[in-house]
Enzyme design. Structure first.
Site, PDB file in Angstrom:
ATOM      1  N   HIS A  67      -9.565   9.821  -0.358  1.00  0.00           N
ATOM      2  CA  HIS A  67      -8.755   8.612  -0.446  1.00  0.00           C
ATOM      3  C   HIS A  67      -7.570   8.764   0.515  1.00  0.00           C
ATOM      4  O   HIS A  67      -6.795   7.856   0.730  1.00  0.00           O
ATOM      5  CB  HIS A  67      -8.268   8.378  -1.882  1.00  0.00           C
ATOM      6  CG  HIS A  67      -7.588   7.063  -2.060  1.00  0.00           C
ATOM      7  ND1 HIS A  67      -6.224   6.948  -2.076  1.00  0.00           N
ATOM      8  CD2 HIS A  67      -8.082   5.811  -2.192  1.00  0.00           C
ATOM      9  CE1 HIS A  67      -5.894   5.673  -2.236  1.00  0.00           C
ATOM     10  NE2 HIS A  67      -7.006   4.960  -2.303  1.00  0.00           N
ATOM     11  N   HIS A  98       0.818  -1.223   0.000  1.00  0.00           N
ATOM     12  CA  HIS A  98       0.000   0.000   0.000  1.00  0.00           C
ATOM     13  C   HIS A  98       0.845   1.264   0.000  1.00  0.00           C
ATOM     14  O   HIS A  98       0.385   2.318  -0.419  1.00  0.00           O
ATOM     15  CB  HIS A  98      -0.841   0.045   1.281  1.00  0.00           C
ATOM     16  CG  HIS A  98      -2.227  -0.454   1.117  1.00  0.00           C
ATOM     17  ND1 HIS A  98      -3.121  -0.428   2.155  1.00  0.00           N
ATOM     18  CD2 HIS A  98      -2.889  -0.965   0.072  1.00  0.00           C
ATOM     19  CE1 HIS A  98      -4.271  -0.910   1.749  1.00  0.00           C
ATOM     20  NE2 HIS A  98      -4.150  -1.227   0.478  1.00  0.00           N
TER      21      HIS A  98
HETATM   22  O1  LIG Z   1      -3.727   1.243  -1.745  1.00  0.00           O
HETATM   23  C1  LIG Z   1      -4.777   1.767  -2.157  1.00  0.00           C
HETATM   24  O2  LIG Z   1      -4.870   2.988  -2.230  1.00  0.00           O
HETATM   25  C2  LIG Z   1      -5.903   0.875  -2.563  1.00  0.00           C
HETATM   26  C3  LIG Z   1      -5.882  -0.454  -2.218  1.00  0.00           C
HETATM   27  N1  LIG Z   1      -6.852  -1.301  -2.589  1.00  0.00           N
HETATM   28  C4  LIG Z   1      -7.906  -0.889  -3.366  1.00  0.00           C
HETATM   29  C5  LIG Z   1      -8.919  -1.789  -3.815  1.00  0.00           C
HETATM   30 BR1  LIG Z   1      -8.789  -3.596  -3.292  1.00  0.00          BR
HETATM   31  C6  LIG Z   1      -9.963  -1.368  -4.581  1.00  0.00           C
HETATM   32  C7  LIG Z   1     -10.054  -0.041  -4.936  1.00  0.00           C
HETATM   33  C8  LIG Z   1      -9.089   0.889  -4.526  1.00  0.00           C
HETATM   34  C9  LIG Z   1      -8.018   0.462  -3.747  1.00  0.00           C
HETATM   35  C10 LIG Z   1      -6.984   1.388  -3.299  1.00  0.00           C
HETATM   36  O3  LIG Z   1      -7.050   2.599  -3.580  1.00  0.00           O
END
Ligand SMILES: O=C(O)c1c[nH]c2c(Br)cccc2c1=O
Length: 443
Positions: free
Chosen positions: A338, A117
């Protein structure tokens, strides 16, 4: 001014916090000025003569990323650090095949359901290194109409003379430990480079997560136990202040709030060491269905808010902690969040005891969960964020107004109405049309 002022001026005016939100298309442009940045500004020639860079992220659109660099920098070595395996790794590498300046570092993810992430840029210039820690994926949509957080470091110069090159916050050592944890040859040159630069001007602490079952002296190096260790430095007078957590996804937290959220996790963030804290002490900000429906993007904003019905059904207790996304102060109530931020605020919302911006959502995978009667902290994912402690800025607390401290949303946060429900991405939302007259029908 009338020119798109250089990021240098903007950065100087943002000192000493150097914390920004991403620009959002479609909001009043007065809110896209001072403390707002776009990726192309960060990578622009006016911000430094680039030699090479590393981009740590989760979702990466290689073609889009390359065109975010100015033409003259598109041949400078670019290392992309990701966590993909198999087909996704192949797809990423074939997308980049036509660029001979791009290399890859695949981060090991040995524990199931872990993800890479972390969102960070390491920018090596002719005259120093800059670190950018943020919350946006390297895809157009994450930098278009959302609310994202971006910390931009000072330019750390080459270390001359006998100075230690370290700051009171031990940021350089923590960054080196984080990069070392990848145990990847392609990061070794970056680690050596960081060791030769002077990070003494750095005022933030690093709060990161790396996958593993961390024990002994490593147990409080990562995740919520690292945060707990750092927060021991916080003014005791703030002990009764509420904790605010704000995030764009929620993991499976257990059948009861006492399983992890209000015990282990909240204990770390409230450093009271008390296992149970009364409810109003913890306020969680996560977009409601209407927040998503009425956002600039409409329901598609929910494509970046992956809270699943399967998980939500198991933890309806969580919904009583929830507050809406509202950012009138930054003109971003419709710029879907976000960003992920955690903070301790005075009851009136005027002051902060501390503030963190990180890639970590509200999940055990990101923050860690204690196992074996607290003997080890199990973390599944890579995460990275920065913590602002008043002490590092010679203050007791952050006075939001007087100190011009950028807070991404309105404080105190506004609780859900009875009619509000948390956004869930894998069920239909068809009762009311969104800002584009559309409905949401996931397959
Ligand atoms: O690291 C990140 O920011 C994210 C990690 N996983 C996701 C998934 Br599963 C679905 C849609 C968006 C994200 C996302 O933005």
């Amino acid at each position: 001014g009338s020119f798109s002022e250089s990021l240098n001026d903007k950065w100087n005016r943002s000192s000493p916090f150097n914390f920004f939100l991403t620009k959002a298309k479609g909001i009043d442009n007065k809110y896209n000025a001072n403390q707002s940045v776009h990726i192309k500004e960060i990578l622009s020639e006016s911000f430094g003569e680039l030699v090479q860079s590393a981009q740590f992220n989760y979702k990466i659109d290689v073609d889009w990323l390359v065109q975010c660099y100015p033409e003259s920098f598109r041949s400078k070595p670019l290392l992309i650090v990701h966590g993909f395996k198999g087909r996704e790794k192949q797809d990423l590498e074939s997308e980049a095949a036509k660029y001979d300046h791009i290399g890859f570092c695949q981060a090991r993810l040995d524990i199931a359901y872990g993800t890479h992430h972390s969102k960070m840029m390491l920018l090596k210039y002719t005259d120093g290194i800059r670190v950018v820690i943020h919350t946006a994926n390297l895809v157009h949509g994450d930098w278009h109409q959302k609310t994202q957080g971006v910390w931009i470091s000072p330019l750390f110069p080459i270390l001359l003379g006998q100075g230690s090159g370290e700051s009171d916050t031990k940021f350089r050592k923590d960054l080196i430990d984080y990069l070392t944890a990848y145990n990847h040859p392609k990061l070794r040159s970056w680690i050596e480079m960081i060791k030769t630069h002077d990070f003494s001007d750095c005022r933030v602490h690093l709060v990161a997560s790396v996958p593993g079952r961390h024990t002994d002296i490593s147990k409080d190096k990562w995740g919520h136990l690292k945060l707990r260790k750092l927060l021991k430095q916080v003014e005791p007078s703030c002990k009764q202040w509420p904790i605010v957590g704000q995030f764009s996804s929620i993991g499976s937290l257990g059948a009861k709030s006492e399983d992890w959220l209000c015990s282990e996790w909240l204990s770390s963030l409230s450093t009271m060491g008390q296992t149970l804290v009364e409810k109003s002490q913890l306020r969680l900000v996560f977009p409601s269905v209407d927040n998503v429906r009425l956002s600039l993007e409409g329901y598609p904003a929910g494509g970046s808010l992956p809270y699943s019905i399967h998980t939500a059904k198991k933890q309806t207790y969580l919904h009583s902690f929830l507050h809406v996304w509202k950012s009138d102060r930054n003109g971003r109530t419709q710029a879907s969040p976000h960003i992920k931020t955690y903070m301790r605020m005075s009851p009136d919302g005027e002051n902060l005891a501390w503030f963190a911006c990180t890639s970590a959502n509200l999940s055990k995978a990101a923050w860690g969960v204690l196992e074996k009667k607290g003997y080890q902290l199990m973390i599944r994912s890579y995460e990275i964020g920065v913590l602002f402690l008043p002490k590092s800025f010679s203050k007791e607390v952050f006075k939001i107004k007087d100190d011009n401290f950028l807070v991404p949303f309105d404080l105190p946060p506004t609780p859900y109405e009875k009619s509000d429900h948390p956004w869930i991405w894998d069920i239909p939302h068809v009762n009311k049309p969104d800002t584009h007259g559309m409905k949401w029908c996931p397959n």
